[in-house]
Design a protein around this motif. Structure first.
Motif, PDB file in Angstrom:
ATOM      1  N   LEU A 190      37.509   4.494  44.311  1.00  0.00           N
ATOM      2  CA  LEU A 190      38.901   4.074  44.127  1.00  0.00           C
ATOM      3  C   LEU A 190      39.280   4.074  42.650  1.00  0.00           C
ATOM      4  O   LEU A 190      40.380   4.485  42.273  1.00  0.00           O
ATOM      5  CB  LEU A 190      39.103   2.661  44.691  1.00  0.00           C
ATOM      6  CG  LEU A 190      38.959   2.443  46.190  1.00  0.00           C
ATOM      7  CD1 LEU A 190      39.143   0.968  46.522  1.00  0.00           C
ATOM      8  CD2 LEU A 190      39.977   3.276  46.961  1.00  0.00           C
ATOM      9  N   PHE A 191      38.353   3.582  41.818  1.00  0.00           N
ATOM     10  CA  PHE A 191      38.632   3.373  40.389  1.00  0.00           C
ATOM     11  C   PHE A 191      37.504   3.974  39.544  1.00  0.00           C
ATOM     12  O   PHE A 191      36.628   3.253  39.053  1.00  0.00           O
ATOM     13  CB  PHE A 191      38.754   1.871  40.086  1.00  0.00           C
ATOM     14  CG  PHE A 191      39.756   1.134  40.928  1.00  0.00           C
ATOM     15  CD1 PHE A 191      41.098   1.479  40.911  1.00  0.00           C
ATOM     16  CD2 PHE A 191      39.356   0.081  41.741  1.00  0.00           C
ATOM     17  CE1 PHE A 191      42.025   0.798  41.678  1.00  0.00           C
ATOM     18  CE2 PHE A 191      40.277  -0.613  42.511  1.00  0.00           C
ATOM     19  CZ  PHE A 191      41.617  -0.254  42.483  1.00  0.00           C
ATOM     20  N   PRO A 192      37.489   5.310  39.365  1.00  0.00           N
ATOM     21  CA  PRO A 192      36.380   5.958  38.647  1.00  0.00           C
ATOM     22  C   PRO A 192      36.181   5.436  37.227  1.00  0.00           C
ATOM     23  O   PRO A 192      35.052   5.455  36.710  1.00  0.00           O
ATOM     24  CB  PRO A 192      36.798   7.442  38.634  1.00  0.00           C
ATOM     25  CG  PRO A 192      37.723   7.584  39.802  1.00  0.00           C
ATOM     26  CD  PRO A 192      38.455   6.289  39.912  1.00  0.00           C
ATOM     27  N   ALA A 193      37.243   4.957  36.588  1.00  0.00           N
ATOM     28  CA  ALA A 193      37.126   4.460  35.205  1.00  0.00           C
ATOM     29  C   ALA A 193      36.152   3.289  35.129  1.00  0.00           C
ATOM     30  O   ALA A 193      35.501   3.083  34.091  1.00  0.00           O
ATOM     31  CB  ALA A 193      38.493   4.049  34.666  1.00  0.00           C
ATOM     32  N   LEU A 194      36.043   2.517  36.176  1.00  0.00           N
ATOM     33  CA  LEU A 194      35.158   1.350  36.139  1.00  0.00           C
ATOM     34  C   LEU A 194      33.692   1.779  36.059  1.00  0.00           C
ATOM     35  O   LEU A 194      32.874   1.102  35.433  1.00  0.00           O
ATOM     36  CB  LEU A 194      35.377   0.462  37.361  1.00  0.00           C
ATOM     37  CG  LEU A 194      36.791  -0.126  37.512  1.00  0.00           C
ATOM     38  CD1 LEU A 194      36.838  -1.099  38.674  1.00  0.00           C
ATOM     39  CD2 LEU A 194      37.268  -0.791  36.226  1.00  0.00           C
ATOM     40  N   LYS A 195      33.360   2.905  36.682  1.00  0.00           N
ATOM     41  CA  LYS A 195      31.991   3.424  36.569  1.00  0.00           C
ATOM     42  C   LYS A 195      31.756   3.958  35.161  1.00  0.00           C
ATOM     43  O   LYS A 195      30.702   3.716  34.556  1.00  0.00           O
ATOM     44  CB  LYS A 195      31.763   4.517  37.609  1.00  0.00           C
ATOM     45  CG  LYS A 195      30.321   5.002  37.682  1.00  0.00           C
ATOM     46  CD  LYS A 195      30.110   5.912  38.875  1.00  0.00           C
ATOM     47  CE  LYS A 195      28.635   6.253  39.049  1.00  0.00           C
ATOM     48  NZ  LYS A 195      28.421   7.097  40.249  1.00  0.00           N
ATOM     49  N   LYS A 196      32.758   4.641  34.634  1.00  0.00           N
ATOM     50  CA  LYS A 196      32.642   5.219  33.297  1.00  0.00           C
ATOM     51  C   LYS A 196      32.458   4.135  32.234  1.00  0.00           C
ATOM     52  O   LYS A 196      31.679   4.298  31.291  1.00  0.00           O
ATOM     53  CB  LYS A 196      33.893   6.046  32.994  1.00  0.00           C
ATOM     54  CG  LYS A 196      33.889   6.695  31.623  1.00  0.00           C
ATOM     55  CD  LYS A 196      35.145   7.534  31.417  1.00  0.00           C
ATOM     56  CE  LYS A 196      35.156   8.176  30.038  1.00  0.00           C
ATOM     57  NZ  LYS A 196      36.407   8.971  29.819  1.00  0.00           N
ATOM     58  N   PHE A 197      33.179   3.012  32.404  1.00  0.00           N
ATOM     59  CA  PHE A 197      33.154   1.939  31.398  1.00  0.00           C
ATOM     60  C   PHE A 197      32.371   0.724  31.874  1.00  0.00           C
ATOM     61  O   PHE A 197      32.663  -0.406  31.481  1.00  0.00           O
ATOM     62  CB  PHE A 197      34.591   1.549  31.022  1.00  0.00           C
ATOM     63  CG  PHE A 197      35.383   2.661  30.401  1.00  0.00           C
ATOM     64  CD1 PHE A 197      35.034   3.180  29.153  1.00  0.00           C
ATOM     65  CD2 PHE A 197      36.458   3.228  31.063  1.00  0.00           C
ATOM     66  CE1 PHE A 197      35.744   4.223  28.585  1.00  0.00           C
ATOM     67  CE2 PHE A 197      37.180   4.267  30.504  1.00  0.00           C
ATOM     68  CZ  PHE A 197      36.820   4.765  29.255  1.00  0.00           C
ATOM     69  N   TRP A 198      31.373   0.961  32.703  1.00  0.00           N
ATOM     70  CA  TRP A 198      30.599  -0.083  33.361  1.00  0.00           C
ATOM     71  C   TRP A 198      30.059  -1.127  32.385  1.00  0.00           C
ATOM     72  O   TRP A 198      30.053  -2.324  32.663  1.00  0.00           O
ATOM     73  CB  TRP A 198      29.466   0.598  34.123  1.00  0.00           C
ATOM     74  CG  TRP A 198      28.611  -0.256  35.000  1.00  0.00           C
ATOM     75  CD1 TRP A 198      27.254  -0.369  34.938  1.00  0.00           C
ATOM     76  CD2 TRP A 198      29.016  -1.059  36.121  1.00  0.00           C
ATOM     77  NE1 TRP A 198      26.780  -1.185  35.935  1.00  0.00           N
ATOM     78  CE2 TRP A 198      27.855  -1.628  36.674  1.00  0.00           C
ATOM     79  CE3 TRP A 198      30.243  -1.355  36.691  1.00  0.00           C
ATOM     80  CZ2 TRP A 198      27.877  -2.489  37.772  1.00  0.00           C
ATOM     81  CZ3 TRP A 198      30.286  -2.209  37.784  1.00  0.00           C
ATOM     82  CH2 TRP A 198      29.121  -2.767  38.313  1.00  0.00           C
ATOM     83  N   LEU A 199      29.614  -0.673  31.206  1.00  0.00           N
ATOM     84  CA  LEU A 199      28.990  -1.595  30.245  1.00  0.00           C
ATOM     85  C   LEU A 199      29.908  -1.930  29.067  1.00  0.00           C
ATOM     86  O   LEU A 199      29.466  -2.528  28.090  1.00  0.00           O
ATOM     87  CB  LEU A 199      27.667  -1.000  29.730  1.00  0.00           C
ATOM     88  CG  LEU A 199      26.600  -0.775  30.809  1.00  0.00           C
ATOM     89  CD1 LEU A 199      25.363  -0.123  30.221  1.00  0.00           C
ATOM     90  CD2 LEU A 199      26.235  -2.096  31.490  1.00  0.00           C
ATOM     91  N   TYR A 200      31.186  -1.563  29.179  1.00  0.00           N
ATOM     92  CA  TYR A 200      32.159  -1.891  28.128  1.00  0.00           C
ATOM     93  C   TYR A 200      32.690  -3.316  28.321  1.00  0.00           C
ATOM     94  O   TYR A 200      32.877  -3.762  29.463  1.00  0.00           O
ATOM     95  CB  TYR A 200      33.358  -0.937  28.197  1.00  0.00           C
ATOM     96  CG  TYR A 200      33.208   0.350  27.433  1.00  0.00           C
ATOM     97  CD1 TYR A 200      32.125   1.187  27.648  1.00  0.00           C
ATOM     98  CD2 TYR A 200      34.168   0.751  26.517  1.00  0.00           C
ATOM     99  CE1 TYR A 200      31.998   2.391  26.979  1.00  0.00           C
ATOM    100  CE2 TYR A 200      34.062   1.948  25.831  1.00  0.00           C
ATOM    101  CZ  TYR A 200      32.972   2.767  26.067  1.00  0.00           C
ATOM    102  OH  TYR A 200      32.857   3.957  25.398  1.00  0.00           O
TER     103      TYR A 200
END
Length: 251
Positions: A131-141
């Protein structure tokens, strides 16, 4: 509407905040598995209604029932954590994320039964990443470094990291770019397809039209119209009378 299909019901709800009488007998039902839009001009009482449902403010009169059980009103002693435990999640307009924590830590905090990422439902987490690919990309941000749209995605993801029966979402599109709003509409449609019930406050009327099944329109602390969202979307005179504007102007 079939009473057995009603997940949430507000009847004659009055809420006072300090010396101010904000809600004046709010009545509406939220059917299971549908998106119910709560619309109205600024200051109509929409956010107060959501906060009253969650027990953040007390209903001095009337009743709030979830799946037939009283969760709000005089004599009901449930606190906000008790209400949440029954399967209701709230995404406030402020989003309520922890800016200094990472995306991962925000989601872990929202998952009541999880101590580590290994405790999370892997399939559900992958669904959220879909649903929200950005959350995987920025998982540790740190969440505070995300864009406005990404923060909104995280706020919704926190609400659905575990299955919830009812989501209360307050103006998720506020301040977001049109492309991000379209992504959010797609995600909420997919969530609706899982038979999650949603009560959505929104000022973006194109989004309301795209997502809503039912609608309740508020004015001055009261519900002044209830019905099918599709009927309101097709009746410009009614839109003008209830909301002071036309959905056609917000396509």
């Amino acid at each position: 509407m079939n009473p057995s299909n009603i997940v949430l019901s507000l009847s004659g709800v009055h809420t006072h905040i300090g010396a101010y009488h904000i809600l004046h007998g709010v009545d509406f039902d939220v059917p299971a598995g549908q998106v119910t839009m709560l619309l109205g001009r600024n200051g109509a009482g929409k956010t107060t209604t959501l906060r009253t449902i969650m027990g953040l403010w007390a209903a001095q009169q009337g009743s709030i029932r979830f799946k037939g059980e009283a969760i709000g009103g005089p004599g009901v002693k449930l606190g906000t954590p008790d209400i949440a435990q029954r399967g209701i999640a709230y995404v406030p307009e402020s989003m309520g994320i922890f800016s200094d924590l990472t995306v991962k830590e925000n989601l872990l905090l929202a998952a009541r039964g999880a101590q580590t990422v290994d405790d999370l439902d892997t399939k559900r987490l992958e669904w959220i990443f879909g649903l929200f690919p950005a959350l995987k990309k920025f998982w540790l941000y740190p969440a505070g470094k995300l864009s406005g749209g990404q923060k909104q995605m995280l706020a919704v993801a926190r609400a659905i990291v575990e299955p919830r029966e009812l989501l209360l979402i307050d103006e998720p599109s506020k301040g977001l770019a049109p492309a991000i709003i379209q992504n959010l509409i797609g995600a909420l449609r997919e969530l609706k397809a899982t038979h999650t019930t949603i009560l959505l406050v929104e000022q973006n009327f194109a989004m309301a039209k795209a997502l809503g099944d039912q609608v309740a329109v508020m004015d001055d602390g009261r519900v002044v119209h209830r019905g099918a969202m599709a009927e309101l979307a097709q009746d410009e005179a009614l839109q003008q009378r209830l909301l002071g504007l036309s959905l056609a102007a917000h396509q």
